[in-house]
Design a protein around this motif. Structure first.
Motif, mmCIF file in Angstrom:
data_model
loop_
_atom_site.group_PDB
_atom_site.id
_atom_site.type_symbol
_atom_site.label_atom_id
_atom_site.label_comp_id
_atom_site.label_asym_id
_atom_site.label_seq_id
_atom_site.Cartn_x
_atom_site.Cartn_y
_atom_site.Cartn_z
ATOM 1 N N LEU A 100 3.948 80.932 -21.473
ATOM 2 C CA LEU A 100 2.955 81.988 -21.291
ATOM 3 C C LEU A 100 2.659 82.680 -22.624
ATOM 4 C CD1 LEU A 100 4.074 83.545 -17.878
ATOM 5 C CD2 LEU A 100 2.035 82.178 -18.331
ATOM 6 N N GLU A 101 3.655 82.782 -23.460
ATOM 7 C CA GLU A 101 3.443 83.403 -24.770
ATOM 8 C C GLU A 101 2.517 82.537 -25.628
ATOM 9 O OE1 GLU A 101 6.136 84.980 -28.553
ATOM 10 O OE2 GLU A 101 7.079 84.535 -26.626
ATOM 11 N N ARG A 102 2.624 81.217 -25.474
ATOM 12 C CA ARG A 102 1.803 80.296 -26.269
ATOM 13 C C ARG A 102 0.440 80.030 -25.616
ATOM 14 N NH1 ARG A 102 6.538 77.145 -25.822
ATOM 15 N NH2 ARG A 102 5.335 75.555 -24.698
ATOM 16 N N TYR A 103 0.277 80.414 -24.371
ATOM 17 C CA TYR A 103 -0.944 80.074 -23.629
ATOM 18 C C TYR A 103 -2.157 80.809 -24.200
ATOM 19 C CZ TYR A 103 -4.154 79.409 -19.676
ATOM 20 O OH TYR A 103 -5.231 79.096 -18.891
ATOM 21 N N THR A 104 -3.212 80.086 -24.416
ATOM 22 C CA THR A 104 -4.457 80.680 -24.896
ATOM 23 C C THR A 104 -5.419 80.804 -23.723
ATOM 24 O OG1 THR A 104 -4.168 79.666 -27.067
ATOM 25 C CG2 THR A 104 -6.376 80.466 -26.503
ATOM 26 N N PRO A 105 -5.689 82.020 -23.281
ATOM 27 C CA PRO A 105 -6.603 82.180 -22.137
ATOM 28 C C PRO A 105 -7.995 81.639 -22.465
ATOM 29 C CG PRO A 105 -5.447 84.226 -22.649
ATOM 30 C CD PRO A 105 -5.194 83.292 -23.792
ATOM 31 N N LEU A 106 -8.689 81.216 -21.420
ATOM 32 C CA LEU A 106 -10.072 80.806 -21.602
ATOM 33 C C LEU A 106 -10.896 81.978 -22.116
ATOM 34 C CD1 LEU A 106 -10.797 78.717 -18.376
ATOM 35 C CD2 LEU A 106 -10.189 77.863 -20.645
ATOM 36 N N GLU A 107 -11.879 81.674 -22.917
ATOM 37 C CA GLU A 107 -12.745 82.728 -23.426
ATOM 38 C C GLU A 107 -13.499 83.372 -22.263
ATOM 39 O OE1 GLU A 107 -16.358 83.334 -26.695
ATOM 40 O OE2 GLU A 107 -15.360 81.387 -26.459
ATOM 41 N N ALA A 108 -13.455 84.696 -22.210
ATOM 42 C CA ALA A 108 -14.128 85.414 -21.127
ATOM 43 C C ALA A 108 -15.631 85.179 -21.198
ATOM 44 C CB ALA A 108 -13.825 86.905 -21.222
ATOM 45 N N PRO A 109 -16.301 85.103 -20.048
ATOM 46 C CA PRO A 109 -17.749 84.907 -20.062
ATOM 47 C C PRO A 109 -18.448 86.007 -20.847
ATOM 48 C CG PRO A 109 -16.866 84.803 -17.815
ATOM 49 C CD PRO A 109 -15.760 85.259 -18.688
ATOM 50 N N LYS A 110 -19.425 85.616 -21.639
ATOM 51 C CA LYS A 110 -20.212 86.605 -22.386
ATOM 52 C C LYS A 110 -21.286 87.130 -21.442
ATOM 53 C CE LYS A 110 -19.501 84.748 -27.034
ATOM 54 N NZ LYS A 110 -18.454 83.775 -26.679
ATOM 55 N N THR A 111 -20.958 88.211 -20.794
ATOM 56 C CA THR A 111 -21.867 88.728 -19.785
ATOM 57 C C THR A 111 -21.837 90.238 -19.776
ATOM 58 O OG1 THR A 111 -22.453 88.590 -17.427
ATOM 59 C CG2 THR A 111 -20.116 88.737 -17.952
ATOM 60 N N GLY A 112 -22.817 90.821 -19.147
ATOM 61 C CA GLY A 112 -22.868 92.269 -19.005
ATOM 62 C C GLY A 112 -23.185 92.621 -17.571
ATOM 63 N N GLY A 113 -23.722 93.815 -17.369
ATOM 64 C CA GLY A 113 -24.134 94.222 -16.043
ATOM 65 C C GLY A 113 -23.002 94.229 -15.044
ATOM 66 N N TYR A 114 -23.333 93.902 -13.796
ATOM 67 C CA TYR A 114 -22.341 93.962 -12.730
ATOM 68 C C TYR A 114 -21.183 92.995 -12.977
ATOM 69 C CZ TYR A 114 -20.025 93.429 -8.262
ATOM 70 O OH TYR A 114 -19.066 93.339 -7.294
ATOM 71 N N GLN A 115 -21.464 91.791 -13.506
ATOM 72 C CA GLN A 115 -20.374 90.843 -13.732
ATOM 73 C C GLN A 115 -19.348 91.414 -14.707
ATOM 74 O OE1 GLN A 115 -20.859 86.725 -14.407
ATOM 75 N NE2 GLN A 115 -22.497 86.454 -12.910
ATOM 76 N N ARG A 116 -19.790 92.124 -15.732
ATOM 77 C CA ARG A 116 -18.855 92.743 -16.665
ATOM 78 C C ARG A 116 -18.025 93.807 -15.958
ATOM 79 N NH1 ARG A 116 -16.848 90.541 -20.366
ATOM 80 N NH2 ARG A 116 -14.957 91.226 -19.327
ATOM 81 N N LEU A 117 -18.697 94.611 -15.139
ATOM 82 C CA LEU A 117 -18.001 95.638 -14.364
ATOM 83 C C LEU A 117 -16.953 95.004 -13.459
ATOM 84 C CD1 LEU A 117 -18.141 98.767 -13.563
ATOM 85 C CD2 LEU A 117 -19.544 97.991 -11.642
ATOM 86 N N TYR A 118 -17.324 93.905 -12.825
ATOM 87 C CA TYR A 118 -16.428 93.216 -11.906
ATOM 88 C C TYR A 118 -15.189 92.705 -12.631
ATOM 89 C CZ TYR A 118 -14.809 89.847 -8.414
ATOM 90 O OH TYR A 118 -14.043 89.148 -7.508
ATOM 91 N N ILE A 119 -15.379 91.991 -13.712
ATOM 92 C CA ILE A 119 -14.250 91.407 -14.440
ATOM 93 C C ILE A 119 -13.306 92.498 -14.930
ATOM 94 C CG2 ILE A 119 -13.599 90.121 -16.521
ATOM 95 C CD1 ILE A 119 -16.243 88.528 -16.134
ATOM 96 N N ASP A 120 -13.862 93.598 -15.375
ATOM 97 C CA ASP A 120 -13.036 94.680 -15.924
ATOM 98 C C ASP A 120 -12.261 95.445 -14.858
ATOM 99 O OD1 ASP A 120 -13.917 94.032 -18.435
ATOM 100 O OD2 ASP A 120 -15.360 95.673 -18.592
ATOM 101 N N HIS A 121 -12.742 95.450 -13.616
ATOM 102 C CA HIS A 121 -12.156 96.349 -12.621
ATOM 103 C C HIS A 121 -11.654 95.669 -11.346
ATOM 104 C CE1 HIS A 121 -13.140 100.160 -14.618
ATOM 105 N NE2 HIS A 121 -14.229 99.553 -15.039
ATOM 106 N N VAL A 122 -11.842 94.356 -11.199
ATOM 107 C CA VAL A 122 -11.436 93.721 -9.941
ATOM 108 C C VAL A 122 -9.910 93.679 -9.824
ATOM 109 C CG1 VAL A 122 -11.414 91.334 -10.829
ATOM 110 C CG2 VAL A 122 -11.881 91.769 -8.401
#
Length: 577
Positions: free
Chosen positions: A530-552
């Motif tokens: 887990l320390e070495r794991y590189t997360p997938l790049e987060a979608p470059k998005t805004g609006g509701y999708q950004r709100l969702y990812i940040d708060h779900v």
């Protein structure tokens, strides 16, 4: 004004003779509404998820007209309003992404408008929890009217289930058992009337959950969409909501912890969708009821699945209604003392047991006796272990019994696109004992936690006659799907959960009876990966999708947005024009 009329919220808008009352009434009168409609009668909102882009709900205009007739007959003033319609069939990337958006829409529409009570018109998968979540946060009197299931699908003179037929036929196509013409010939016959999926998918499950929770009239869940009795129920629901407004029968009086425990037991008995786990948790969070995965363990386990419906069994929702519907199931449970809280209050003002104790049961094949169940222990399995510290779920009635205890090597897909390209590779190192693992398809990872957990099997195995394999992911699956599928692994890979660390060749052990999901690596190795794991790049998005990812929130918390949890009530600051 009488005391009864003074208690109505709408009086704050229409019940005064000052400037504000003048303006609110005047603006409404441009629709041709006469003076006597503002005489203090209850204003009943009809929250409509009608949309031609949500085919399950495309007949709701007609249903709404019948609700209006009932409201008017009972002395109420009906006002219909639209809300976001998050239909599962067309909406990309997934309707689960916008369930919370729809709930926000519903909550603010109810709170901000002169509504004393509300009829929730819902049907397609996410519309039912979304509307209940929004209404629960306002805690007004509310009643659910669903659109009902479509008629049985037909193919070659035989019944086929919506959704389920797609998964079955597509696997047969990949296996070379049918050709493309045969596959496409099922398209029109699978969906041949208005309504939701006719299997015990998420739409039918959530309709049953609403009825078991007591927020609809009896039989609401199963009456076919095109059956005239669906419109009778809509009319009667319209009449009843007027009484509920005058009685101040708020959702908090119905959506009690006892009601949720009844629903969990009912879900096991009907072989309901795993999605109910997430949705019930989200609804409970809005009304302020404590509910967690352990309740599914304590209440759901050791409950026989007695409804023989696809995808777990043979029949479809038409037969379920003709056999007696959910009241017959609840009666059968109650007579065996399997209803946790038979005295729970329901929308018609009577207890759940009062509503079902004399319910007729017409077909013991569709709704089986308790001693002849489809599955002896059909409750949703909650699994925990070093692969799912906060839990994962599996639906045993849709699984292969021999795979409920299984050990196999992992074949790992880092994301859904990786799965789609890799699963077709004839050189893929996989056999029938392998465990397919899909990452980064959870609430944050997809985003929205799409229904991709029921991964199709490798074509090279399908051609050898393999029909099922253990599959594990942080995704969801359609309630119409089937297989030995472990879902909702929490925390998800995108949130740094252990699923992110799984590699090809790891040995994974599933034991449903013990409730465990384990990968054979040490804690130190897990931490190192887990320390070495590189997360997938987060979608470059805004609006509701950004709100969702940040708060779900995670699946075990209902996938609501963190700032939406809780009941905020219906009080709104008075605006002076």
């Amino acid at each position: 004004m009488s005391d009864k009329k003074a208690k109505l919220r709408s009086a704050e808008w229409f019940g005064t003779n000052d400037k504000n009352g003048f303006m609110y009434r005047s603006w409404m009168k441009n629709q041709g509404i006469p003076d006597h409609e503002f005489d203090g009668r209850p204003i009943i909102g009809i929250c409509n998820t009608w949309s031609e882009l949500t085919p399950c709900n495309a007949h709701f205009r007609k249903i709404a007209e019948h609700v209006k007739r009932g409201i008017s007959e009972a002395g109420g003033f009906p006002v219909e309003f639209p809300v976001f319609s998050n239909g599962e069939s067309n909406l990309r990337p997934t309707a689960m992404l916008t369930r919370n958006l729809a709930a926000m829409d519903v909550e603010e529409a109810i709170r901000g408008n002169p509504i004393d009570a509300v009829v929730l018109l819902c049907g397609c998968d996410k519309t039912t929890p979304a509307l209940l979540m929004g209404a629960a946060s306002c805690d007004v009197p509310a009643i659910v009217v669903t659109g009902g299931p479509m008629l049985n699908g037909k193919l070659d003179g035989k019944d086929v289930g919506s959704g389920t037929a797609v998964w079955q036929l597509h696997e047969s196509l990949k296996a070379g058992e049918i050709d493309l013409h045969k596959f496409l010939s099922a398209e029109a016959g699978m969906s041949r009337s208005a309504g939701t999926c006719n299997t015990m998918g998420t739409a039918s499950t959530m309709a049953c959950m609403a009825e078991a929770l007591g927020v609809s009239l009896p039989h609401n869940a199963a009456i076919p969409a095109v059956d005239a009795r669906r419109y009778v129920l809509a009319h009667m629901s319209g009449m009843r909501i007027v009484e509920m407004a005058l009685e101040d029968l708020k959702l908090s009086k119905l959506l009690t912890r006892e009601a949720f425990l009844n629903a969990i037991r009912a879900n096991a008995a009907i072989g309901g969708s795993t999605n109910a786990v997430i949705h019930l948790k989200a609804i409970a969070g809005r009304i302020g009821v404590a509910l967690d995965l352990d309740d599914w363990v304590h209440i759901g386990r050791n409950t026989p699945t007695i409804v023989d419906l696809m995808p777990s069994g043979r029949f479809l929702m038409e037969e379920f209604y003709y056999a007696g519907g959910l009241p017959a199931v609840l009666r059968r449970l109650g007579e065996a003392n399997l209803l946790p809280h038979p005295d729970a209050l329901t929308a018609n003002g009577k207890t759940l047991w009062h509503n079902v104790k004399e319910a007729p049961l017409y077909n013991d094949e569709v709704i089986r006796p308790l001693d002849k169940p489809l599955v002896a222990d059909g409750g949703i399995r909650v699994l925990r272990g070093n692969l799912a510290p906060r839990g994962a779920v599996l639906k045993p009635s849709a699984a292969t019994p021999a795979l409920l205890k299984h050990r196999g090597r992992a074949v790992v897909f880092e994301h859904f696109e990786h799965y789609k390209s890799r699963i077709l590779d004839e050189s893929l190192d996989v056999d029938e004992n392998s465990v397919l693992v899909l990452k980064n398809c959870g609430p944050k990872g997809y985003p929205g936690m799409a229904e991709v957990g029921n991964m199709g099997l490798p074509p090279k195995l399908l051609k050898r006659g393999v029909k099922d394999m253990v599959r594990i992911s942080d995704a969801r699956m359609s309630g119409t799907a089937y297989g030995t599928v472990v879902l909702h692994v929490t925390p998800e890979a995108a949130a740094g959960g252990p699923l992110a660390a799984i590699q090809d060749g790891d040995w994974i052990e599933l034991d449903c009876d013990a409730g465990t999901l384990h990968v054979d690596i040490s804690d130190a190795e897990m931490a190192s990966r887990l320390e070495r794991y590189t997360p997938l790049e987060a979608p470059k998005t805004g609006g509701y999708q950004r709100l969702y990812i940040d708060h779900v929130l995670q699946a075990d918390e209902g996938c609501d947005l963190d700032f939406l949890v809780g009941c905020r009530g219906a009080t709104v600051p008075r605006h002076s024009h």
